[in-house]
Design a protein around this motif. Structure first.
Motif, mmCIF file in Angstrom:
data_model
loop_
_atom_site.group_PDB
_atom_site.id
_atom_site.type_symbol
_atom_site.label_atom_id
_atom_site.label_comp_id
_atom_site.label_asym_id
_atom_site.label_seq_id
_atom_site.Cartn_x
_atom_site.Cartn_y
_atom_site.Cartn_z
ATOM 1 N N GLN A 107 0.785 -1.521 -0.059
ATOM 2 C CA GLN A 107 0.184 -0.094 0.263
ATOM 3 C C GLN A 107 0.840 0.950 0.097
ATOM 4 O O GLN A 107 0.649 1.651 -0.628
ATOM 5 N N LEU A 108 2.302 1.126 0.912
ATOM 6 C CA LEU A 108 2.872 2.267 0.758
ATOM 7 C C LEU A 108 3.467 2.669 -0.544
ATOM 8 O O LEU A 108 3.815 3.839 -1.083
ATOM 9 N N ALA A 109 3.739 1.579 -1.677
ATOM 10 C CA ALA A 109 4.567 1.603 -2.662
ATOM 11 C C ALA A 109 3.381 1.997 -3.777
ATOM 12 O O ALA A 109 4.202 1.723 -4.234
ATOM 13 N N GLY A 110 2.425 2.607 -3.257
ATOM 14 C CA GLY A 110 0.980 2.157 -3.915
ATOM 15 C C GLY A 110 1.531 1.540 -5.224
ATOM 16 O O GLY A 110 0.744 1.592 -6.140
ATOM 17 N N ALA A 111 1.348 0.167 -5.408
ATOM 18 C CA ALA A 111 0.579 -1.007 -5.466
ATOM 19 C C ALA A 111 -0.618 -0.714 -5.870
ATOM 20 O O ALA A 111 -1.731 -0.312 -5.693
ATOM 21 N N PRO A 112 -0.952 -1.330 -7.129
ATOM 22 C CA PRO A 112 -1.887 -1.289 -7.685
ATOM 23 C C PRO A 112 -3.522 -2.731 -6.304
ATOM 24 O O PRO A 112 -2.243 -3.459 -5.700
ATOM 25 N N THR A 113 -4.309 -2.579 -6.501
ATOM 26 C CA THR A 113 -5.236 -3.808 -5.582
ATOM 27 C C THR A 113 -5.141 -4.773 -5.692
ATOM 28 O O THR A 113 -4.760 -5.352 -5.068
ATOM 29 N N GLY A 114 -4.865 -5.270 -7.144
ATOM 30 C CA GLY A 114 -5.047 -6.731 -7.576
ATOM 31 C C GLY A 114 -3.802 -7.278 -7.310
ATOM 32 O O GLY A 114 -3.837 -8.041 -6.406
ATOM 33 N N VAL A 115 -2.487 -6.059 -7.166
ATOM 34 C CA VAL A 115 -1.294 -7.037 -6.026
ATOM 35 C C VAL A 115 -1.288 -6.809 -4.620
ATOM 36 O O VAL A 115 -0.911 -8.287 -4.193
ATOM 37 N N LEU A 116 -2.905 -6.191 -4.204
ATOM 38 C CA LEU A 116 -3.049 -6.462 -2.893
ATOM 39 C C LEU A 116 -3.026 -8.031 -2.472
ATOM 40 O O LEU A 116 -3.655 -8.286 -1.421
ATOM 41 N N SER A 117 -3.772 -9.009 -3.528
ATOM 42 C CA SER A 117 -4.045 -10.126 -3.228
ATOM 43 C C SER A 117 -3.045 -11.235 -2.706
ATOM 44 O O SER A 117 -3.811 -12.005 -2.413
ATOM 45 N N VAL A 118 -1.838 -10.944 -3.145
ATOM 46 C CA VAL A 118 -0.879 -11.639 -3.034
ATOM 47 C C VAL A 118 -0.815 -11.640 -1.367
ATOM 48 O O VAL A 118 -0.397 -12.606 -0.963
ATOM 49 N N ALA A 119 -0.606 -10.865 -0.517
ATOM 50 C CA ALA A 119 -1.125 -10.835 0.928
ATOM 51 C C ALA A 119 -2.038 -11.992 1.598
ATOM 52 O O ALA A 119 -1.982 -12.179 2.480
ATOM 53 N N LEU A 120 -3.538 -11.317 0.653
ATOM 54 C CA LEU A 120 -4.748 -12.072 1.245
ATOM 55 C C LEU A 120 -4.111 -13.502 0.744
ATOM 56 O O LEU A 120 -4.499 -14.232 1.898
ATOM 57 N N LEU A 121 -3.700 -14.349 -0.310
ATOM 58 C CA LEU A 121 -3.631 -15.319 -0.145
ATOM 59 C C LEU A 121 -2.330 -15.755 0.793
ATOM 60 O O LEU A 121 -3.022 -17.392 1.078
ATOM 61 N N LEU A 122 -1.511 -15.220 0.800
ATOM 62 C CA LEU A 122 -0.775 -15.252 2.703
ATOM 63 C C LEU A 122 -1.214 -15.866 3.496
ATOM 64 O O LEU A 122 -1.185 -16.817 4.405
ATOM 65 N N ARG A 123 -2.545 -14.795 3.667
ATOM 66 C CA ARG A 123 -2.554 -14.941 4.942
ATOM 67 C C ARG A 123 -3.895 -16.796 4.909
ATOM 68 O O ARG A 123 -3.874 -16.882 5.437
ATOM 69 N N LEU A 124 -4.827 -16.492 3.986
ATOM 70 C CA LEU A 124 -5.502 -17.499 3.668
ATOM 71 C C LEU A 124 -4.327 -18.808 3.467
ATOM 72 O O LEU A 124 -5.226 -20.008 4.625
ATOM 73 N N THR A 125 -2.951 -18.737 3.605
ATOM 74 C CA THR A 125 -2.130 -19.739 3.087
ATOM 75 C C THR A 125 -2.101 -20.391 4.555
ATOM 76 O O THR A 125 -2.328 -21.171 5.621
ATOM 77 N N GLY A 126 -1.901 -19.378 5.173
ATOM 78 C CA GLY A 126 -1.677 -19.276 6.818
ATOM 79 C C GLY A 126 -2.854 -20.076 7.678
ATOM 80 O O GLY A 126 -2.310 -20.997 8.666
ATOM 81 N N VAL A 127 -3.786 -19.404 7.368
ATOM 82 C CA VAL A 127 -5.057 -19.375 8.609
ATOM 83 C C VAL A 127 -5.425 -21.587 8.163
ATOM 84 O O VAL A 127 -5.741 -21.977 8.694
ATOM 85 N N VAL A 128 -5.430 -22.005 6.493
ATOM 86 C CA VAL A 128 -5.428 -23.123 5.783
ATOM 87 C C VAL A 128 -3.948 -23.736 6.678
ATOM 88 O O VAL A 128 -4.955 -24.815 7.222
ATOM 89 N N LEU A 129 -3.229 -23.674 7.056
ATOM 90 C CA LEU A 129 -2.246 -24.468 7.814
ATOM 91 C C LEU A 129 -2.791 -23.980 9.078
ATOM 92 O O LEU A 129 -2.529 -25.586 10.054
ATOM 93 N N LEU A 130 -2.941 -23.352 9.442
ATOM 94 C CA LEU A 130 -3.356 -22.876 11.311
ATOM 95 C C LEU A 130 -4.572 -24.381 11.135
ATOM 96 O O LEU A 130 -4.641 -25.034 12.407
ATOM 97 N N CYS A 131 -5.010 -24.038 10.103
ATOM 98 C CA CYS A 131 -6.913 -25.312 10.472
ATOM 99 C C CYS A 131 -6.272 -26.951 10.365
ATOM 100 O O CYS A 131 -7.047 -27.404 11.222
ATOM 101 N N THR A 132 -5.300 -27.333 9.489
ATOM 102 C CA THR A 132 -5.185 -28.521 9.925
ATOM 103 C C THR A 132 -3.636 -29.392 10.724
ATOM 104 O O THR A 132 -3.405 -29.769 10.403
ATOM 105 N N SER A 133 -3.178 -27.553 11.861
ATOM 106 C CA SER A 133 -2.002 -27.966 12.430
ATOM 107 C C SER A 133 -2.252 -28.869 13.883
ATOM 108 O O SER A 133 -3.501 -28.983 13.998
ATOM 109 N N LEU A 134 -1.580 -29.553 14.390
ATOM 110 C CA LEU A 134 -1.471 -30.352 15.616
ATOM 111 C C LEU A 134 -1.124 -29.438 17.090
ATOM 112 O O LEU A 134 -1.597 -29.872 17.442
ATOM 113 N N PHE A 135 -0.765 -28.783 16.161
ATOM 114 C CA PHE A 135 -0.565 -28.039 17.594
ATOM 115 C C PHE A 135 -1.296 -26.676 18.172
ATOM 116 O O PHE A 135 -0.844 -26.139 18.913
#
Length: 197
Positions: A107-135
Motif C-alpha cells: 500500500q505504501l508503495a502504491g501497488a494496485p489493488t490486484g497486487v494486494l491480493s498476494v497478501a490475502l493469499l498469504l493470509r489464507l494459506t496461513g489460516v489453512v495451515l493453522l486449521c490443519t495443524s496439530l499445535f
C-alpha cells in the motif's frame, strides 16, 4: 489345511503382529497383549470379504511402530504420539502476521489493488495451515481464523463500502488499528497458545 499362499499370508500377519508387539515394548504386559489382540481383530475384520488381501490389509493399518505409538502411554497425549505435524507452528503464524506487513508495504508503495491480493493469499494459506495443524485445538483454530481473517476482512469491507466516502482520517486509522490488532495480535496469541512439541 492351509494352502501355500494362505500359509504365507498368515506368516506375514504373524510377523506384523510381532513387530507391533516389539514396538509397544514400553507398555505394560497386559496393555501390550490387548493392543496385539486388537490389531489381530482389525486384521481379521479387514480380511472380511477379501480373504486373499493380507498385504493390502496390513498396508492399510500402516507401520507397526505407528500403530503401537497410537496407544496412550502415561505422560504422552493420546493421538499425538503417532502423529507428527509436518509444518512448524511458526509457518502459519508467520504467514498470517507477514501478510499484514506485506499488505502495508504494498500500500505504501502504491501497488494496485490486484497486487494486494498476494497478501490475502498469504493470509489464507496461513489460516489453512493453522486449521490443519496439530499445535492448536479446534477452539483455538476457530478463534484464530475469526480473529486473523474474518474480523480484519469485515473491518476492511466496512471501510471500503461505508466509510470511504467520508474524509475522516480518524476512521481510516481506526480501521487500520483494528486490522493490526486482529492480524498481528491474533498471530502473536496463536504463537503463545500453541502446544509445545
Amino acid at each position: 489345511m492351509r494352502t501355500g499362499s494362505a500359509e504365507s499370508a498368515y506368516q506375514e500377519r504373524d510377523a506384523y503382529l510381532a513387530a507391533v508387539e516389539r514396538a509397544a515394548a514400553e507398555l505394560a504386559d497386559d496393555r501390550r497383549r490387548a493392543l496385539v489382540a486388537d490389531v489381530a481383530v482389525r486384521i481379521d475384520r479387514g480380511l472380511d470379504g477379501r480373504p486373499g488381501a493380507m498385504s493390502e490389509v496390513l498396508a492399510e493399518l500402516g507401520d507397526p511402530r505407528a500403530v503401537a505409538a497410537g496407544v496412550p502411554v502415561a505422560g504422552r497425549a493420546p493421538g499425538a504420539a503417532g502423529r507428527r505435524s509436518r509444518v512448524h507452528p511458526a509457518v502459519p503464524v508467520g504467514l498470517i502476521a507477514g501478510s499484514y506487513a506485506l499488505a502495508l508495504v504494498l500500500q505504501l508503495a502504491g501497488a494496485p489493488t490486484g497486487v494486494l491480493s498476494v497478501a490475502l493469499l498469504l493470509r489464507l494459506t496461513g489460516v489453512v495451515l493453522l486449521c490443519t495443524s496439530l499445535f492448536w485445538g479446534p477452539g483455538r483454530k476457530v478463534a484464530g481464523a475469526l480473529v486473523t481473517l474474518v474480523l480484519p476482512a469485515a473491518a476492511n469491507l466496512l471501510w471500503n463500502r461505508e466509510l470511504s466516502g467520508e474524509d475522516s482520517l480518524a476512521l481510516r486509522v481506526l480501521a487500520d488499528v483494528c486490522q493490526v490488532l486482529c492480524v498481528v495480535g491474533g498471530a502473536a496469541w496463536l504463537w503463545w497458545t500453541r502446544r509445545k512439541a
